[in-house]
Design an enzyme around this catalytic site. Structure first.
Site, PDB file in Angstrom:
ATOM      1  N   ASP A   1      54.335  46.985  44.803  1.00  0.00           N
ATOM      2  CA  ASP A   1      53.249  47.081  43.821  1.00  0.00           C
ATOM      3  C   ASP A   1      53.101  48.506  43.295  1.00  0.00           C
ATOM      4  O   ASP A   1      52.925  48.722  42.092  1.00  0.00           O
ATOM      5  CB  ASP A   1      51.928  46.616  44.434  1.00  0.00           C
TER       6      ASP A   1
ATOM      7  N   TYR B   1      45.821  41.538  33.574  1.00  0.00           N
ATOM      8  CA  TYR B   1      46.618  41.292  32.360  1.00  0.00           C
ATOM      9  C   TYR B   1      46.260  39.972  31.694  1.00  0.00           C
ATOM     10  O   TYR B   1      46.957  39.519  30.780  1.00  0.00           O
ATOM     11  CB  TYR B   1      48.120  41.367  32.655  1.00  0.00           C
TER      12      TYR B   1
ATOM     13  N   LYS C   1      49.416  38.338  51.823  1.00  0.00           N
ATOM     14  CA  LYS C   1      50.078  39.641  51.749  1.00  0.00           C
ATOM     15  C   LYS C   1      49.864  40.494  52.996  1.00  0.00           C
ATOM     16  O   LYS C   1      50.717  41.305  53.343  1.00  0.00           O
ATOM     17  CB  LYS C   1      49.611  40.397  50.498  1.00  0.00           C
TER      18      LYS C   1
ATOM     19  N   ASN D   1      34.027  52.013  44.904  1.00  0.00           N
ATOM     20  CA  ASN D   1      34.067  50.581  45.172  1.00  0.00           C
ATOM     21  C   ASN D   1      32.646  50.100  45.437  1.00  0.00           C
ATOM     22  O   ASN D   1      31.808  50.858  45.928  1.00  0.00           O
ATOM     23  CB  ASN D   1      34.955  50.290  46.397  1.00  0.00           C
TER      24      ASN D   1
ATOM     25  N   GLY E   1      48.189  45.778  32.095  1.00  0.00           N
ATOM     26  CA  GLY E   1      48.671  45.526  33.447  1.00  0.00           C
ATOM     27  C   GLY E   1      49.895  44.648  33.560  1.00  0.00           C
ATOM     28  O   GLY E   1      50.437  44.481  34.663  1.00  0.00           O
TER      29      GLY E   1
ATOM     30  N   SER F   1      55.394  34.609  37.914  1.00  0.00           N
ATOM     31  CA  SER F   1      56.657  35.041  38.509  1.00  0.00           C
ATOM     32  C   SER F   1      57.793  34.044  38.304  1.00  0.00           C
ATOM     33  O   SER F   1      58.927  34.457  38.028  1.00  0.00           O
ATOM     34  CB  SER F   1      56.462  35.318  40.005  1.00  0.00           C
TER      35      SER F   1
ATOM     36  N   GLY G   1      43.453  45.609  48.157  1.00  0.00           N
ATOM     37  CA  GLY G   1      44.874  45.755  48.414  1.00  0.00           C
ATOM     38  C   GLY G   1      45.639  46.373  47.261  1.00  0.00           C
ATOM     39  O   GLY G   1      46.491  47.241  47.461  1.00  0.00           O
TER      40      GLY G   1
ATOM     41  N   GLN H   1      57.202  45.410  39.334  1.00  0.00           N
ATOM     42  CA  GLN H   1      57.179  45.202  40.784  1.00  0.00           C
ATOM     43  C   GLN H   1      58.137  44.106  41.216  1.00  0.00           C
ATOM     44  O   GLN H   1      58.548  44.044  42.370  1.00  0.00           O
ATOM     45  CB  GLN H   1      55.753  44.895  41.268  1.00  0.00           C
TER      46      GLN H   1
END
Length: 284
Positions: free
Chosen positions: A114, A231, A77, A164, A252, A28, A143, A259
């Site tokens: 997201d 990614y 988060k 899952n 990804g 980021s 999440g 986002q």
């Protein structure tokens, strides 16, 4: 500005950043630095490692230091939702926030972008994608998966299949998101892919340094669009196998880039463009 300029008239460059633990791996800062330079904005974006026990104190201090907002990553988060004054509906539904805005009135506004980033990545990378063309299949129920589920259902997907390793997490998503969600046992994950038009790996399996994603793709239709939230590497073994079977694949990285755009716009007043140059800069 001169030496005689009153301190009240000095305009400080807006600050933003990302908090998490660890944080050194985050792309980021490179992304936001690129956009700040591209649009000639006088601002800064700073990575900050924050221990969980220091989170509340940090959030109170940042606005006083000139921060207009921050991105939030693991492990904070979920916790920031309890500390925010205003929580958007989508952040509340997902149960996590990745974007905070420090408002002029002193309140903390929490959002989750997201899901927006996920859909924007699909629409940019595969313009032919149609949400209601067939069922969507989601691998994972953490999440990130919750954000994907919310965005796909909101986009018009009629049936969403999910699996899952811990079934109870999938069942929790079904209980919260409704009857369009169908839960599959982990052992039946391969069967879940039959007839699915959109297939998503929302786990960390297949990430560099992690265990591989071992799900048989025999039932995967070559007409399916397949995407991975991972990614690193850009083309995961999961995507490579899907591509070999004739599927359109989407990596990804675009989700990470898209986002970030809403937060950047709120903090710095400019809606950034996600393009090939942005991808190249972030990958360097």
């Amino acid at each position: 500005m001169t030496e005689d300029t009153p301190i009240s008239e000095i305009r400080h460059a807006p600050l933003a950043g990302v908090i998490g633990l660890p944080i050194a791996h985050s792309r980021s800062p490179k992304l936001h630095a690129h956009w700040l330079k591209r649009y000639a904005i006088d601002g800064y974006y700073i990575p900050m490692p924050v221990m969980p026990e220091n989170l509340a104190e940090m959030l109170r201090a940042l606005p006083r230091l000139g921060f207009v907002g921050i991105n939030v990553t693991i492990p904070h988060k979920e916790a920031v939702l309890t500390l925010a004054d205003v929580v958007t509906d989508r952040a509340a539904l997902i149960g996590a926030a990745n974007t905070l805005i420090f408002r002029p009135d002193g309140k903390i506004h929490a959002d989750n972008t997201d899901g927006y980033g996920f859909i924007a990545n699909l629409r940019q990378s595969a313009p032919e994608w149609v949400p209601d063309r067939g069922p969507a299949a989601i691998i994972g129920a953490g999440g990130a998966a919750r954000a994907v589920v919310a965005s796909l259902l909101d986009s018009g997907v009629g049936e969403l299949r999910i699996t899952n390793r811990t079934r109870v997490r999938s069942e929790q998503i079904r209980s919260e998101f409704g009857a369009r969600v169908i839960v599959y046992d982990w052992a039946q994950a391969g069967n879940m892919l039959e007839g699915s038009a959109t297939v998503v790996n929302a786990t960390s399996l297949g990430m560099r340094g992690k265990q591989p994603l071992r799900i048989p793709l025999d039932a995967l239709s070559p007409d399916a669009l397949v995407t991975d939230l991972v990614y690193t590497p850009l083309i995961t073994p999961f995507l490579a196998e899907a591509q070999a079977r004739g599927c359109r694949i989407v990596d990804g990285l675009g989700m990470l880039l898209h986002q970030a755009a809403p937060g950047f716009e709120r903090w710095f007043g400019q809606r950034p463009t996600v393009d090939d140059e942005t991808r190249r800069i972030v990958l360097e």
